[in-house]
Scaffold this motif. Sequence first.
Motif, PDB file in Angstrom:
ATOM      1  N   GLN A 160       0.794  -1.235   0.000  1.00  0.00           N
ATOM      2  CA  GLN A 160       0.000   0.000   0.000  1.00  0.00           C
ATOM      3  C   GLN A 160       0.824   1.280   0.000  1.00  0.00           C
ATOM      4  O   GLN A 160       0.319   2.330  -0.374  1.00  0.00           O
ATOM      5  N   ILE A 161       2.054   1.216   0.482  1.00  0.00           N
ATOM      6  CA  ILE A 161       2.818   2.472   0.629  1.00  0.00           C
ATOM      7  C   ILE A 161       3.978   2.536  -0.371  1.00  0.00           C
ATOM      8  O   ILE A 161       4.085   3.494  -1.137  1.00  0.00           O
ATOM      9  N   LEU A 162       4.799   1.499  -0.411  1.00  0.00           N
ATOM     10  CA  LEU A 162       5.969   1.560  -1.304  1.00  0.00           C
ATOM     11  C   LEU A 162       5.598   1.371  -2.774  1.00  0.00           C
ATOM     12  O   LEU A 162       6.443   1.487  -3.654  1.00  0.00           O
ATOM     13  N   THR A 163       4.306   1.107  -3.038  1.00  0.00           N
ATOM     14  CA  THR A 163       3.820   1.032  -4.424  1.00  0.00           C
ATOM     15  C   THR A 163       3.334   2.395  -4.929  1.00  0.00           C
ATOM     16  O   THR A 163       2.956   2.526  -6.087  1.00  0.00           O
ATOM     17  N   LEU A 164       3.324   3.375  -4.060  1.00  0.00           N
ATOM     18  CA  LEU A 164       2.948   4.730  -4.504  1.00  0.00           C
ATOM     19  C   LEU A 164       4.067   5.268  -5.407  1.00  0.00           C
ATOM     20  O   LEU A 164       5.176   4.716  -5.423  1.00  0.00           O
ATOM     21  N   PRO A 165       3.818   6.367  -6.146  1.00  0.00           N
ATOM     22  CA  PRO A 165       4.879   6.899  -7.021  1.00  0.00           C
ATOM     23  C   PRO A 165       6.163   7.180  -6.227  1.00  0.00           C
ATOM     24  O   PRO A 165       6.102   7.591  -5.072  1.00  0.00           O
ATOM     25  N   GLN A 166       7.287   6.987  -6.861  1.00  0.00           N
ATOM     26  CA  GLN A 166       8.593   7.150  -6.188  1.00  0.00           C
ATOM     27  C   GLN A 166       8.731   8.504  -5.514  1.00  0.00           C
ATOM     28  O   GLN A 166       9.340   8.624  -4.460  1.00  0.00           O
ATOM     29  N   ALA A 167       8.178   9.537  -6.143  1.00  0.00           N
ATOM     30  CA  ALA A 167       8.356  10.892  -5.614  1.00  0.00           C
ATOM     31  C   ALA A 167       7.353  11.233  -4.517  1.00  0.00           C
ATOM     32  O   ALA A 167       7.420  12.309  -3.917  1.00  0.00           O
ATOM     33  N   CYS A 168       6.423  10.327  -4.258  1.00  0.00           N
ATOM     34  CA  CYS A 168       5.392  10.619  -3.248  1.00  0.00           C
ATOM     35  C   CYS A 168       6.065  10.868  -1.892  1.00  0.00           C
ATOM     36  O   CYS A 168       6.869  10.053  -1.425  1.00  0.00           O
ATOM     37  N   LEU A 169       5.732  11.987  -1.260  1.00  0.00           N
ATOM     38  CA  LEU A 169       6.303  12.310   0.049  1.00  0.00           C
ATOM     39  C   LEU A 169       5.526  11.584   1.132  1.00  0.00           C
ATOM     40  O   LEU A 169       4.292  11.515   1.079  1.00  0.00           O
ATOM     41  N   LEU A 170       6.253  11.054   2.099  1.00  0.00           N
ATOM     42  CA  LEU A 170       5.624  10.281   3.169  1.00  0.00           C
ATOM     43  C   LEU A 170       5.789  11.019   4.482  1.00  0.00           C
ATOM     44  O   LEU A 170       6.913  11.391   4.860  1.00  0.00           O
ATOM     45  N   TYR A 171       4.659  11.227   5.149  1.00  0.00           N
ATOM     46  CA  TYR A 171       4.647  11.945   6.428  1.00  0.00           C
ATOM     47  C   TYR A 171       4.146  11.005   7.515  1.00  0.00           C
ATOM     48  O   TYR A 171       2.989  10.584   7.488  1.00  0.00           O
ATOM     49  N   PRO A 172       4.994  10.689   8.494  1.00  0.00           N
ATOM     50  CA  PRO A 172       4.609   9.749   9.546  1.00  0.00           C
ATOM     51  C   PRO A 172       3.879  10.450  10.702  1.00  0.00           C
ATOM     52  O   PRO A 172       3.848  11.680  10.768  1.00  0.00           O
ATOM     53  N   ALA A 173       3.342   9.647  11.627  1.00  0.00           N
ATOM     54  CA  ALA A 173       2.679  10.222  12.823  1.00  0.00           C
ATOM     55  C   ALA A 173       3.690  10.602  13.889  1.00  0.00           C
ATOM     56  O   ALA A 173       3.364  11.379  14.788  1.00  0.00           O
ATOM     57  N   HIS A 174       4.895  10.032  13.818  1.00  0.00           N
ATOM     58  CA  HIS A 174       5.915  10.350  14.812  1.00  0.00           C
ATOM     59  C   HIS A 174       7.284  10.362  14.168  1.00  0.00           C
ATOM     60  O   HIS A 174       7.523   9.638  13.195  1.00  0.00           O
ATOM     61  N   ASP A 175       8.168  11.146  14.769  1.00  0.00           N
ATOM     62  CA  ASP A 175       9.591  10.894  14.567  1.00  0.00           C
ATOM     63  C   ASP A 175      10.295  11.268  15.851  1.00  0.00           C
ATOM     64  O   ASP A 175      10.021  12.315  16.436  1.00  0.00           O
ATOM     65  N   TYR A 176      11.164  10.401  16.302  1.00  0.00           N
ATOM     66  CA  TYR A 176      11.809  10.585  17.601  1.00  0.00           C
ATOM     67  C   TYR A 176      13.195  11.205  17.470  1.00  0.00           C
ATOM     68  O   TYR A 176      13.897  11.360  18.442  1.00  0.00           O
ATOM     69  N   ARG A 177      13.590  11.542  16.230  1.00  0.00           N
ATOM     70  CA  ARG A 177      14.912  12.142  16.029  1.00  0.00           C
ATOM     71  C   ARG A 177      14.843  13.502  15.369  1.00  0.00           C
ATOM     72  O   ARG A 177      15.875  14.086  15.039  1.00  0.00           O
ATOM     73  N   GLY A 178      13.622  13.974  15.114  1.00  0.00           N
ATOM     74  CA  GLY A 178      13.492  15.298  14.512  1.00  0.00           C
ATOM     75  C   GLY A 178      13.435  15.278  12.989  1.00  0.00           C
ATOM     76  O   GLY A 178      13.440  16.328  12.354  1.00  0.00           O
ATOM     77  N   LEU A 179      13.403  14.092  12.382  1.00  0.00           N
ATOM     78  CA  LEU A 179      13.250  14.013  10.922  1.00  0.00           C
ATOM     79  C   LEU A 179      11.793  14.322  10.596  1.00  0.00           C
ATOM     80  O   LEU A 179      10.897  14.012  11.377  1.00  0.00           O
ATOM     81  N   THR A 180      11.568  14.925   9.436  1.00  0.00           N
ATOM     82  CA  THR A 180      10.212  15.437   9.191  1.00  0.00           C
ATOM     83  C   THR A 180       9.480  14.769   8.031  1.00  0.00           C
ATOM     84  O   THR A 180       8.256  14.713   8.039  1.00  0.00           O
ATOM     85  N   VAL A 181      10.200  14.325   7.032  1.00  0.00           N
ATOM     86  CA  VAL A 181       9.521  13.827   5.830  1.00  0.00           C
ATOM     87  C   VAL A 181      10.470  12.904   5.077  1.00  0.00           C
ATOM     88  O   VAL A 181      11.696  13.028   5.175  1.00  0.00           O
ATOM     89  N   THR A 182       9.889  11.981   4.329  1.00  0.00           N
ATOM     90  CA  THR A 182      10.699  11.115   3.476  1.00  0.00           C
ATOM     91  C   THR A 182       9.928  10.897   2.172  1.00  0.00           C
ATOM     92  O   THR A 182       8.942  11.575   1.911  1.00  0.00           O
TER      93      THR A 182
END
Length: 357
Positions: A160-182
Amino acid sequence: MLIFRQLFDPQSSTYTYLLADGRAQEAVLIDPVFELVRRDAALVSELGLRLAWTLETHVHADHVTGAWLLKQRLGSRIALGAASGADGADRYFVHGDRIEFGHRHLEVRETPGHTHGCVTYVLDDQSMAFTGDCLLIRGSGRTDFQQGDAHAMYRSVHSQILTLPQACLLYPAHDYRGLTVTSVAEERRFNPRLGGEIGERDFVGYMQNLGLPHPKKLDVAVPANLFCGRPAVDRDSLAEPTWAPLTYTFAGVWEIQAAALEEVAGSVQLVDVREPDEFNGPLGRIHGAKLIPLGALAQRVGELDRDRPVVTVCRSGGRSAQGAVILERAGFTNVANLAGGMLRWRAEGNPVEGAGD
Ligand SMILES: N[C@@H](CCC(=O)N[C@@H](CS)C(=O)NCC(=O)O)C(=O)O
Ligand SMILES: [Fe+2]
């Protein structure tokens, strides 16, 4: 025009996302946090939006959702995955549902694994997806409580997620190191648990050995979130001040309008934080105002009565906003800043003393 804001809760490292159709002025909030409802409501209001929906990616274990409180305050409706088992929502999603806001929409994809009811919200043009605690940046949500299932998570991520377009930005519900987007491309290559050639059995082995302590708020958060954040007993921690009609700003300060100050002027302490030459200068001052320049305020708080509300004032409302923050830090509970300061006070025709002396 799409409006997008990523908001952060430093207590639980939760990201809340605001998405809105700027033309239709209709917004949704993904994963709001109970204690930050005031902040989120202020942003929605300052951007001139109407909050149509709050959307949960899942029943959270580490913080209480703001969904119920936002519904009380802004009339937004609550929605989350049907498999979440939560009561009190206005809508329960299944795979493929669409949630409309203005002329835009999010597509719902069921992505179980962290919990049964986890969903990922994909923006209509597949430029962004909100993955909750399924896929995290270079990581994944844990699978060791709340119906966690590492096999299901592996399949959710890959189908469901890694089949999205390569450029699709992924925003998680948490990050514990201060990273914001992938992005899909990055996680396909670099996710150390799920990327590259890593198979389902490798992933399950990885997840069985995370050894994380349970979230500190688990026992409070899960029961409350199973009722969409409705408190079991009335909490007054977020009670609105009643001593005057106030507005809470996204900048984090309570404001009072000039007209409202006139009504309550007799019962509040008015602190003018300008310099003496301004206090005695051509703009004048408000009757009863006490002069304590901003630079001296922290040292001179003892001159104020802690049992009475305080309104801070300056020339334009900027320094006095800082004055309000200083007083709150010093433990004053009922503090507001006069919006627009002396300039607006005068422009609205209110009386001043000492002008032109
Ligand atoms: N120390 C945090 C733990 C939070 C936690 O366990 N978060 C869950 C999401 S609800 C998770 O999947 N964490 C993944 C990780 O920490 O790597 C707390 O007490 O709240
Ligand atoms: Fe979670």
